[in-house]
Enzyme design. Structure first.
Site, PDB file in Angstrom:
ATOM      1  N   TRP A 165       0.567  -1.471  -0.004  1.00  0.00           N
ATOM      2  CA  TRP A 165      -0.010   0.090   0.047  1.00  0.00           C
ATOM      3  C   TRP A 165       0.813   0.655   0.000  1.00  0.00           C
ATOM      4  CZ3 TRP A 165      -5.397  -1.457   4.426  1.00  0.00           C
ATOM      5  CH2 TRP A 165      -4.903  -2.017   4.104  1.00  0.00           C
ATOM      6  N   LYS A 166       2.434   1.365   0.266  1.00  0.00           N
ATOM      7  CA  LYS A 166       2.825   2.205   0.822  1.00  0.00           C
ATOM      8  C   LYS A 166       2.242   3.049   1.410  1.00  0.00           C
ATOM      9  CE  LYS A 166       4.819   1.381  -3.773  1.00  0.00           C
ATOM     10  NZ  LYS A 166       5.391   1.332  -5.126  1.00  0.00           N
TER      11      LYS A 166
ATOM     12  N   HIS B  75      12.733  -2.128  -0.491  1.00  0.00           N
ATOM     13  CA  HIS B  75      12.022  -1.164  -2.330  1.00  0.00           C
ATOM     14  C   HIS B  75      12.997  -0.686  -2.217  1.00  0.00           C
ATOM     15  CE1 HIS B  75       8.883   0.515  -3.821  1.00  0.00           C
ATOM     16  NE2 HIS B  75       8.129  -0.715  -3.317  1.00  0.00           N
TER      17      HIS B  75
ATOM     18  N   GLU C  17      12.238   2.373  -3.384  1.00  0.00           N
ATOM     19  CA  GLU C  17      11.423   3.527  -2.941  1.00  0.00           C
ATOM     20  C   GLU C  17      12.439   3.770  -1.561  1.00  0.00           C
ATOM     21  OE1 GLU C  17       7.237   3.060  -3.101  1.00  0.00           O
ATOM     22  OE2 GLU C  17       7.113   3.373  -5.612  1.00  0.00           O
TER      23      GLU C  17
ATOM     24  N   GLU D   9      11.846  -5.769  -8.740  1.00  0.00           N
ATOM     25  CA  GLU D   9      10.805  -4.798  -9.564  1.00  0.00           C
ATOM     26  C   GLU D   9      12.304  -3.945  -9.857  1.00  0.00           C
ATOM     27  OE1 GLU D   9       7.190  -4.168  -6.149  1.00  0.00           O
ATOM     28  OE2 GLU D   9       9.100  -3.047  -5.584  1.00  0.00           O
TER      29      GLU D   9
ATOM     30  N   GLY E 101       4.483   2.923 -10.860  1.00  0.00           N
ATOM     31  CA  GLY E 101       3.910   3.774 -10.540  1.00  0.00           C
ATOM     32  C   GLY E 101       4.645   4.402 -11.995  1.00  0.00           C
TER      33      GLY E 101
ATOM     34  N   SER F 298       4.473  -1.463 -12.096  1.00  0.00           N
ATOM     35  CA  SER F 298       2.773  -1.189 -12.989  1.00  0.00           C
ATOM     36  C   SER F 298       1.818  -3.086 -12.965  1.00  0.00           C
ATOM     37  CB  SER F 298       3.172  -1.262 -14.281  1.00  0.00           C
ATOM     38  OG  SER F 298       3.681   0.667 -13.813  1.00  0.00           O
TER      39      SER F 298
ATOM     40  N   GLY G 202       1.718  -2.654  -5.757  1.00  0.00           N
ATOM     41  CA  GLY G 202       1.770  -1.332  -5.536  1.00  0.00           C
ATOM     42  C   GLY G 202       0.222  -0.245  -5.645  1.00  0.00           C
ATOM     43  N   GLY G 203      -0.103   0.102  -7.158  1.00  0.00           N
ATOM     44  CA  GLY G 203      -1.224   1.244  -7.461  1.00  0.00           C
ATOM     45  C   GLY G 203      -3.078   0.714  -7.547  1.00  0.00           C
TER      46      GLY G 203
HETATM   47  P1  13P Z   1       2.637  -0.046  -8.681  1.00  0.00           P
HETATM   48  O1  13P Z   1       2.441  -1.399  -8.557  1.00  0.00           O
HETATM   49  O2  13P Z   1       1.761   1.132  -7.977  1.00  0.00           O
HETATM   50  O3  13P Z   1       3.707   0.074  -9.589  1.00  0.00           O
HETATM   51  O4  13P Z   1       3.964  -1.004  -7.873  1.00  0.00           O
HETATM   52  C1  13P Z   1       4.908  -1.466  -7.406  1.00  0.00           C
HETATM   53  C2  13P Z   1       5.689  -1.733  -6.453  1.00  0.00           C
HETATM   54  O5  13P Z   1       6.372  -0.763  -5.978  1.00  0.00           O
HETATM   55  C3  13P Z   1       5.261  -2.672  -5.099  1.00  0.00           C
HETATM   56  O6  13P Z   1       6.213  -2.871  -4.274  1.00  0.00           O
END
Ligand code: 13P
Length: 255
Positions: free
Chosen positions: A10-11, A95, A97, A167, A173, A213, A234-235
């Site tokens: 979920w970030k 991760h 990020e 990833e 994202g 994605s 993520g999204g």
């Molecule tokens: P997205 O699915 O939003 O591209 O994010 C991927 C992610 O970083 C999952 O950890």
């Protein structure tokens, strides 16, 4: 055979009330899921409540980050023991990020991993190249170094408890997904690196997730590939309907 995992990261999204609504809905909508491993990774503030709602369901709860020490004077940090006590079974480490915005290095990832492995948590270790690295032909070198340095000192027995996530940073994202061929190529490479360091059995057993994605539209093709054992999403994991859709597609693939 390796089981398939659908993990939602979920970030920094969802306050407690939103997390509660999501978890209640997810519990009801996954009653018929029998084979897919489901993991949701809410922010720290919602871990305990989400676990409380999902404790009798198929879905397990994971955290998105962890400190390398068990306790101590580290203001603002959260330990693996705390995550465990909130009911979590998993934790994401390294991760992109965290690497990009918080300066996490492979060495720090390794320190965190070594500590997490002293607890009951399953670490999900993330690796992946940037666009620049891919375009300059560095993908394999980057992946090799990330893997070697992140897994330094691990025994074969410890590796059995580790999940990896590939990833590619350029696909996170951005709406740009690696093609199933691009993803599979790197997953195969990762499995080969694991084989050369830890042996065939470890390489056959380790689960490698793809992230970047992933959405209902592309998950089937990605997860149909031999070396892709699930998605770290993520999204598209923030909405219960699309998260459940991806779980059902996965369940379908297994049957
Ligand atoms: P997205 O699915 O939003 O591209 O994010 C991927 C992610 O970083 C999952 O950890």
């Amino acid at each position: 055979m390796r089981t398939k995992i659908i993990a939602g990261n979920w970030k920094m999204n969802k306050v407690a009330a939103e997390a509660i609504a999501f978890a209640r809905d997810l519990k009801v909508k996954t009653l018929n899921i029998r084979k897919t491993e489901i993991i949701v990774c809410p922010p720290f503030t919602a871990l305990a409540i989400v676990h409380d709602i999902l404790k009798d369901s198929r879905a397990e709860v994971g955290a998105q980050n962890v400190h390398f020490a068990a306790s101590g004077a580290y203001t603002g940090e959260i330990s693996a023991e705390m995550i465990e006590s909130a009911g979590c079974r998993h934790v994401i480490i390294g991760h992109s990020e965290r690497r990009q915005y918080f300066g996490e290095t492979n060495q720090l990832v390794n320190q965190k991993l070594i500590h997490v492995l002293t607890t009951s948590l399953t670490p999900i270790v993330c690796i992946g190249e940037t666009l620049e690295q891919r375009q300059s032909g560095q993908t394999e070198n980057v992946i090799r170094t990330q893997l070697e340095e992140s897994l330094t000192g691990l025994t074969t027995d410890q590796l059995k408890r580790v999940v990896l996530a590939y990833e590619p940073v350029w696909a996170i994202g951005t709406g740009v997904t690696a093609t199933p061929e691009q993803a599979e190529e790197v997953h195969k490479f990762i499995r080969e690196l694991i084989r050369s360091r830890f042996g065939q059995k470890s390489s056959d057993l380790i689960q490698i997730l793809y992230g970047g994605s992933v959405k209902p539209d592309n998950i089937r093709d990605l997860l149909s590939r031999t070396d892709i054992d699930g998605g770290l999403i993520g999204g598209a994991s923030l909405n219960v309907a699309s998260f459940v859709e991806m779980i059902k597609i996965t369940e379908d693939l297994i049957n």
